[in-house]
Design an enzyme around this catalytic site. Structure first.
Site, mmCIF file in Angstrom:
data_model
loop_
_atom_site.group_PDB
_atom_site.id
_atom_site.type_symbol
_atom_site.label_atom_id
_atom_site.label_comp_id
_atom_site.label_asym_id
_atom_site.label_seq_id
_atom_site.Cartn_x
_atom_site.Cartn_y
_atom_site.Cartn_z
ATOM 1 N N GLY A 99 0.839 -1.208 0.000
ATOM 2 C CA GLY A 99 0.000 0.000 0.000
ATOM 3 C C GLY A 99 0.860 1.239 0.000
ATOM 4 O O GLY A 99 0.370 2.342 -0.289
ATOM 5 N N ALA A 125 -0.925 -1.274 -4.690
ATOM 6 C CA ALA A 125 -2.184 -0.539 -4.846
ATOM 7 C C ALA A 125 -2.072 0.815 -4.154
ATOM 8 O O ALA A 125 -2.009 0.874 -2.928
ATOM 9 C CB ALA A 125 -3.338 -1.346 -4.248
ATOM 10 N N HIS A 155 -4.839 15.629 2.011
ATOM 11 C CA HIS A 155 -4.417 14.625 2.996
ATOM 12 C C HIS A 155 -3.996 15.281 4.314
ATOM 13 O O HIS A 155 -3.728 16.484 4.360
ATOM 14 C CB HIS A 155 -3.238 13.807 2.452
ATOM 15 C CG HIS A 155 -3.660 12.757 1.472
ATOM 16 N ND1 HIS A 155 -3.877 13.014 0.148
ATOM 17 C CD2 HIS A 155 -3.907 11.417 1.642
ATOM 18 C CE1 HIS A 155 -4.244 11.908 -0.479
ATOM 19 N NE2 HIS A 155 -4.280 10.920 0.405
ATOM 20 N N HIS A 156 -3.868 14.437 5.335
ATOM 21 C CA HIS A 156 -3.322 14.834 6.637
ATOM 22 C C HIS A 156 -1.902 15.387 6.458
ATOM 23 O O HIS A 156 -1.225 15.068 5.471
ATOM 24 C CB HIS A 156 -3.309 13.617 7.572
ATOM 25 C CG HIS A 156 -2.512 12.463 7.038
ATOM 26 N ND1 HIS A 156 -1.174 12.285 7.325
ATOM 27 C CD2 HIS A 156 -2.839 11.440 6.183
ATOM 28 C CE1 HIS A 156 -0.722 11.212 6.693
ATOM 29 N NE2 HIS A 156 -1.717 10.683 5.992
ATOM 30 N N LYS A 159 1.721 13.252 5.892
ATOM 31 C CA LYS A 159 2.011 12.471 4.689
ATOM 32 C C LYS A 159 3.358 12.895 4.104
ATOM 33 O O LYS A 159 3.641 14.088 3.965
ATOM 34 C CB LYS A 159 0.884 12.662 3.658
ATOM 35 C CG LYS A 159 1.055 11.806 2.414
ATOM 36 C CD LYS A 159 -0.230 11.709 1.608
ATOM 37 C CE LYS A 159 -0.057 10.918 0.326
ATOM 38 N NZ LYS A 159 0.410 9.548 0.528
ATOM 39 N N THR A 166 -2.601 8.022 -5.256
ATOM 40 C CA THR A 166 -3.935 7.956 -5.866
ATOM 41 C C THR A 166 -4.082 9.013 -6.966
ATOM 42 O O THR A 166 -4.640 8.738 -8.033
ATOM 43 C CB THR A 166 -5.018 8.180 -4.785
ATOM 44 O OG1 THR A 166 -4.770 7.260 -3.714
ATOM 45 C CG2 THR A 166 -6.414 7.987 -5.328
HETATM 46 N N1 LIG Z 1 -2.759 2.072 -0.471
HETATM 47 C C1 LIG Z 1 -3.558 2.670 0.401
HETATM 48 O O1 LIG Z 1 -4.789 2.489 0.389
HETATM 49 C C2 LIG Z 1 -2.967 3.571 1.431
HETATM 50 C C3 LIG Z 1 -1.635 3.810 1.398
HETATM 51 N N2 LIG Z 1 -1.058 4.605 2.343
HETATM 52 C C4 LIG Z 1 0.400 4.675 2.266
HETATM 53 O O2 LIG Z 1 0.920 3.789 3.246
HETATM 54 C C5 LIG Z 1 2.167 4.282 3.731
HETATM 55 C C6 LIG Z 1 2.120 4.380 5.243
HETATM 56 O O3 LIG Z 1 1.193 5.368 5.612
HETATM 57 P P1 LIG Z 1 0.907 5.709 7.143
HETATM 58 O O4 LIG Z 1 0.562 4.465 7.876
HETATM 59 O O5 LIG Z 1 -0.016 6.852 7.158
HETATM 60 O O6 LIG Z 1 2.367 6.202 7.604
HETATM 61 P P2 LIG Z 1 3.005 6.172 9.059
HETATM 62 O O7 LIG Z 1 4.121 7.178 9.034
HETATM 63 O O8 LIG Z 1 1.946 6.314 10.088
HETATM 64 O O9 LIG Z 1 3.592 4.710 9.185
HETATM 65 C C7 LIG Z 1 4.720 4.266 8.505
HETATM 66 C C8 LIG Z 1 5.415 3.275 9.403
HETATM 67 O O10 LIG Z 1 6.461 2.680 8.683
HETATM 68 C C9 LIG Z 1 7.530 2.500 9.578
HETATM 69 N N3 LIG Z 1 8.774 2.306 8.851
HETATM 70 C C10 LIG Z 1 9.512 3.209 8.167
HETATM 71 N N4 LIG Z 1 10.602 2.624 7.663
HETATM 72 C C11 LIG Z 1 10.559 1.326 8.050
HETATM 73 C C12 LIG Z 1 11.408 0.207 7.860
HETATM 74 N N5 LIG Z 1 12.536 0.302 7.170
HETATM 75 N N6 LIG Z 1 11.040 -0.984 8.397
HETATM 76 C C13 LIG Z 1 9.893 -1.110 9.081
HETATM 77 N N7 LIG Z 1 9.062 -0.077 9.320
HETATM 78 C C14 LIG Z 1 9.388 1.128 8.804
HETATM 79 C C15 LIG Z 1 7.528 3.744 10.423
HETATM 80 O O11 LIG Z 1 8.244 3.501 11.620
HETATM 81 P P3 LIG Z 1 8.777 4.718 12.554
HETATM 82 O O12 LIG Z 1 7.600 5.043 13.414
HETATM 83 O O13 LIG Z 1 9.907 4.107 13.287
HETATM 84 O O14 LIG Z 1 9.159 5.837 11.637
HETATM 85 C C16 LIG Z 1 6.029 3.920 10.653
HETATM 86 O O15 LIG Z 1 5.600 3.214 11.797
HETATM 87 C C17 LIG Z 1 2.387 5.618 3.009
HETATM 88 O O16 LIG Z 1 3.199 5.419 1.875
HETATM 89 C C18 LIG Z 1 0.989 6.031 2.566
HETATM 90 O O17 LIG Z 1 0.996 6.873 1.440
HETATM 91 C C19 LIG Z 1 -1.774 5.168 3.325
HETATM 92 C C20 LIG Z 1 -3.119 4.996 3.398
HETATM 93 C C21 LIG Z 1 -3.833 4.193 2.441
HETATM 94 O O1 LIG Z 2 -0.826 8.695 3.017
HETATM 95 C C1 LIG Z 2 -2.058 8.487 3.049
HETATM 96 O O2 LIG Z 2 -2.754 8.720 4.041
HETATM 97 C C2 LIG Z 2 -2.680 7.922 1.845
HETATM 98 N N1 LIG Z 2 -1.925 7.556 0.867
HETATM 99 C C3 LIG Z 2 -2.328 6.951 -0.342
HETATM 100 C C4 LIG Z 2 -1.956 7.817 -1.516
HETATM 101 O O3 LIG Z 2 -0.861 8.410 -1.532
HETATM 102 O O4 LIG Z 2 -2.744 7.897 -2.471
HETATM 103 C C5 LIG Z 2 -3.762 6.494 -0.319
HETATM 104 C C6 LIG Z 2 -4.684 7.379 0.438
HETATM 105 O O5 LIG Z 2 -4.894 8.528 -0.308
HETATM 106 C C7 LIG Z 2 -4.140 7.689 1.825
#
Ligand SMILES: NC(=O)C1=CN([C@@H]2O[C@H](COP(=O)(O)OP(=O)(O)OC[C@H]3O[C@@H](n4cnc5c(N)ncnc54)[C@H](OP(=O)(O)O)[C@@H]3O)[C@@H](O)[C@H]2O)C=CC1
Ligand SMILES: O=C(O)C1=N[C@H](C(=O)O)C[C@H](O)C1
Length: 266
Positions: A99, A125, A155-156, A159, A166
């Protein structure tokens, strides 16, 4: 039914937490480990917010794959980590469900080739929410009738990547059906740099980052005396989880890389 053995990378993140909970609560999935930058050698159940969810924590993804031999990796980390994890997963025969956004077209080409070489399924995705997939499909349909379009993604403010995955995917789908076009007045000038946004194949993309938001996008089409706006809102990250579940199930039967859930949701 044999359980699908799943590893989640990024379990403490906003999306990772939801994914851990999904895997834990799905009868035919088994959370066999998590990949975290900290807490190596510990157990997830001892981390705040994960009481009762037992899973060994690894920082070294290769050691994790060697020891627990999972079927699927769910990656929800950062662009850099996500690319590295996806490649290593394919090398180890583990099917990635990614993701994480921020993958370039070159990254996708390289990973597609690797998945094909290994004969392994992989899903990347940019958005797992069914409503967002429909928004993209509707936008592609509308682009046949309206050639002028701009994308606003909101977005928040935590990001890391802009524009969102998307928004890029939406622009890619639109550009498949409309000819390349320079929009706006041919002589328009930005008096403040960036005022007209970034462009993908001539389609302007504007990125808004504000606290309080989750994930939102508007695709605005303009025509003679009319406009059409297609909007999707994710108000909670639970909106992404049915797509993650479907991807984990589907990737087990694929032998190539699929980019975008629109190829899976018929
Ligand atoms: N496809 C979809 O539907 C969606 C995709 N996304 C995408 O998902 C990703 C994550 O988003 P989000 O959860 O909001 O981000 P967060 O910053 O909340 O979470 C990312 C996590 O990844 C960890 N991380 C970073 N590097 C590593 C590593 N080398 N090994 C293991 N863990 C690692 C971070 O750890 P630490 O806390 O130590 O930094 C953090 O806990 C983004 O790319 C976002 O765009 C988000 C929402 C929906
Ligand atoms: O970082 C997010 O939060 C999200 N990331 C994805 C993106 O970059 O499109 C999916 C969704 O919009 C949430």
């Amino acid at each position: 039914m044999q359980k699908i053995k799943v590893v989640v990378a990024g379990p403490r993140g906003r999306m990772g937490r939801e994914a851990v909970s999904l895997v834990h609560h799905t009868d035919h999935f088994e959370l066999v480990a998590v990949i975290d930058r900290i807490n190596d050698g510990g157990n997830l159940a001892n981390i705040d917010g994960f009481a009762g969810i037992e899973a060994p924590i690894f920082t070294d993804i290769e050691r994790c794959f060697q020891e627990v031999k999972p079927d699927v990796l769910i990656d929800l980390t950062t662009p850099e980590a996500g690319k590295k994890h996806t490649e290593i997963a394919l090398q180890y025969g583990v099917r990635p469900v990614v993701g994480t956004t921020g993958f370039t077209e070159e990254d996708l080409e390289r990973l597609t080739k690797l998945a094909e070489e290994k004969g392994l399924g992989a899903i990347i995705a940019p958005n797992f929410a069914v409503g967002a997939i429909l928004m993209m499909k509707f936008a592609q349909m509308a682009a046949k009738y309206f050639t002028d379009v701009e994308i606003i993604e909101l977005h928040h403010d935590q990001k890391l990547d802009a524009p969102s995955g998307t928004a890029v995917k939406t622009a890619q789908l639109i550009s498949m059906v409309r000819p390349t076009k320079k929009q706006g007045h041919p002589n328009e000038k930005e008096t403040l740099e960036g005022a007209r946004g970034a462009t993908y194949d001539g389609i302007p993309i504007h990125s808004v980052r504000l606290p309080g938001l989750i994930a939102h996008q508007e695709v605005i089409f303009g025509g003679h005396g009319q406009a059409l706006t297609i909007r999707h809102d994710s108000f909670h990250r639970a909106s992404f989880m049915s797509g993650v579940k479907l991807s984990v199930e589907t990737v087990m039967n694929l032998h190539t890389l699929v980019y975008g859930l629109e190829h899976i949701i018929e």
